[in-house]
Design a protein around this motif. Structure first.
Motif, mmCIF file in Angstrom:
data_model
loop_
_atom_site.group_PDB
_atom_site.id
_atom_site.type_symbol
_atom_site.label_atom_id
_atom_site.label_comp_id
_atom_site.label_asym_id
_atom_site.label_seq_id
_atom_site.Cartn_x
_atom_site.Cartn_y
_atom_site.Cartn_z
ATOM 1 N N THR A 29 0.842 -1.081 0.090
ATOM 2 C CA THR A 29 0.005 0.153 -0.070
ATOM 3 C C THR A 29 0.785 1.253 0.057
ATOM 4 O OG1 THR A 29 -0.151 0.207 2.301
ATOM 5 C CG2 THR A 29 -2.164 -1.131 1.335
ATOM 6 N N ALA A 30 0.445 2.493 -0.471
ATOM 7 C CA ALA A 30 1.069 3.726 -0.382
ATOM 8 C C ALA A 30 -0.084 4.789 -0.269
ATOM 9 C CB ALA A 30 2.025 3.742 -1.571
ATOM 10 N N VAL A 31 0.335 5.771 0.444
ATOM 11 C CA VAL A 31 -0.414 6.786 0.565
ATOM 12 C C VAL A 31 0.722 7.996 0.300
ATOM 13 C CG1 VAL A 31 -1.477 8.369 2.093
ATOM 14 C CG2 VAL A 31 -1.924 5.930 2.598
ATOM 15 N N ALA A 32 0.052 8.890 -0.415
ATOM 16 C CA ALA A 32 0.769 10.355 -0.959
ATOM 17 C C ALA A 32 -0.223 11.542 -0.735
ATOM 18 C CB ALA A 32 1.254 10.276 -2.361
ATOM 19 N N LYS A 33 0.380 12.462 -0.594
ATOM 20 C CA LYS A 33 -0.629 13.899 -0.452
ATOM 21 C C LYS A 33 0.024 14.790 -1.450
ATOM 22 C CE LYS A 33 -2.785 12.845 3.966
ATOM 23 N NZ LYS A 33 -3.682 13.703 4.755
ATOM 24 N N GLY A 34 -0.870 16.061 -1.485
ATOM 25 C CA GLY A 34 -0.120 17.053 -2.222
ATOM 26 C C GLY A 34 -1.310 18.308 -1.933
ATOM 27 N N GLU A 35 -0.766 19.376 -2.350
ATOM 28 C CA GLU A 35 -1.852 20.603 -2.129
ATOM 29 C C GLU A 35 -1.811 21.414 -3.411
ATOM 30 O OE1 GLU A 35 0.549 22.293 0.750
ATOM 31 O OE2 GLU A 35 -0.064 20.647 2.268
ATOM 32 N N VAL A 36 -2.990 22.184 -3.702
ATOM 33 C CA VAL A 36 -3.115 23.228 -4.620
ATOM 34 C C VAL A 36 -3.376 24.460 -3.850
ATOM 35 C CG1 VAL A 36 -3.981 24.039 -6.911
ATOM 36 C CG2 VAL A 36 -3.648 21.449 -6.613
ATOM 37 N N GLY A 112 6.818 -1.825 -5.473
ATOM 38 C CA GLY A 112 5.543 -1.164 -4.709
ATOM 39 C C GLY A 112 4.854 -0.231 -5.384
ATOM 40 N N VAL A 113 3.779 0.708 -4.850
ATOM 41 C CA VAL A 113 2.876 1.479 -5.368
ATOM 42 C C VAL A 113 3.306 2.918 -5.168
ATOM 43 C CG1 VAL A 113 0.959 -0.283 -5.814
ATOM 44 C CG2 VAL A 113 0.984 0.954 -3.759
ATOM 45 N N GLU A 114 4.459 3.230 -4.490
ATOM 46 C CA GLU A 114 4.750 4.632 -4.336
ATOM 47 C C GLU A 114 4.225 5.523 -5.350
ATOM 48 O OE1 GLU A 114 7.638 2.212 -1.840
ATOM 49 O OE2 GLU A 114 6.483 1.922 -3.781
ATOM 50 N N ASN A 143 4.015 20.664 -2.460
ATOM 51 C CA ASN A 143 4.081 19.741 -1.146
ATOM 52 C C ASN A 143 3.620 18.501 -1.664
ATOM 53 O OD1 ASN A 143 5.031 18.879 1.487
ATOM 54 N ND2 ASN A 143 3.286 19.662 2.502
ATOM 55 N N ILE A 144 4.016 17.766 -2.682
ATOM 56 C CA ILE A 144 3.393 16.437 -3.247
ATOM 57 C C ILE A 144 4.590 15.817 -2.678
ATOM 58 C CG2 ILE A 144 3.502 14.873 -5.227
ATOM 59 C CD1 ILE A 144 2.366 17.017 -6.771
ATOM 60 N N ARG A 145 4.220 14.646 -1.727
ATOM 61 C CA ARG A 145 5.127 13.875 -1.043
ATOM 62 C C ARG A 145 4.399 12.293 -0.724
ATOM 63 N NH1 ARG A 145 1.444 17.116 1.535
ATOM 64 N NH2 ARG A 145 1.046 16.757 3.805
ATOM 65 N N LEU A 146 5.278 11.446 -0.707
ATOM 66 C CA LEU A 146 4.960 10.214 0.228
ATOM 67 C C LEU A 146 4.684 10.190 1.605
ATOM 68 C CD1 LEU A 146 4.681 7.094 -0.631
ATOM 69 C CD2 LEU A 146 6.788 6.647 0.206
ATOM 70 N N VAL A 147 3.466 9.797 2.004
ATOM 71 C CA VAL A 147 3.129 9.896 3.426
ATOM 72 C C VAL A 147 3.426 8.457 3.911
ATOM 73 C CG1 VAL A 147 1.294 9.960 4.843
ATOM 74 C CG2 VAL A 147 1.397 11.628 3.034
#
Length: 160
Positions: A29-36, A112-114, A143-147
């Motif tokens: 599993t992988a979780v990523a986040k980012g912002e606009v 993986g799925v990162e 701030n796009i990143r792997l959580v």
């Protein structure tokens, strides 16, 4: 000088795709986040459904899902992998102000799925940008990143 720890570089310093054939298949599993980041006026238009191109959050969500499934076509050394689930959530956050994007992916395989999670966030963010650029030229993707990532030989990584 080539660092022998770089898995995508061969002995001569050339790029190569890693051989994952002998790796065990595991749940990943992988979780990523980012912002606009957007102006409050733009956020109001999104909330009211008044953007000329349509429903910004839904279109960006679909774009992120589609991008996750096509990551191996976009990133040259990524392996195509079976994706069991892609979840892309977009939330308006007044405190940014802007849109926070979260992608969660599940797979079982040898790698993986990162990259798929990061690609989903990046393309969803680009889609938000595309849909608001007519009314806001100052939107910023940040701030796009792997959580986190779970599974695989290298183990779990929790960044937040």
């Amino acid at each position: 000088m080539t660092d022998s720890k770089l898995s995508h570089i061969d002995e001569e310093g050339r790029a190569r795709m890693v051989d994952v054939g002998s790796k065990p298949e595991t749940e990943r599993t992988a979780v990523a986040k980012g912002e606009v980041h957007l102006k409050p006026e733009t956020i109001s238009l999104i909330r009211a459904g008044l953007m000329k191109k349509g429903d910004v959050l839904t279109v960006a969500q679909i774009a992120g899902i589609q991008a996750a499934k096509r990551t191996a076509e976009l990133i040259p050394l990524c392996h195509p992998i079976p994706i069991h689930q892609v979840q892309v959530d977009l939330q308006i956050r007044d405190e940014l102000p802007g849109v926070e994007i979260t992608a969660r992916l599940k797979s079982s395989g040898k790698t993986g799925v990162e990259m798929e999670a990061l690609t989903a966030v990046a393309v969803a963010a680009l889609t938000v940008y595309d849909m608001v650029k007519a009314v806001e030229k100052t939107a910023r993707i940040q701030n796009i990143r792997l959580v986190e990532k779970r599974g695989g030989v290298s183990g779990d990584v929790i960044n937040e």
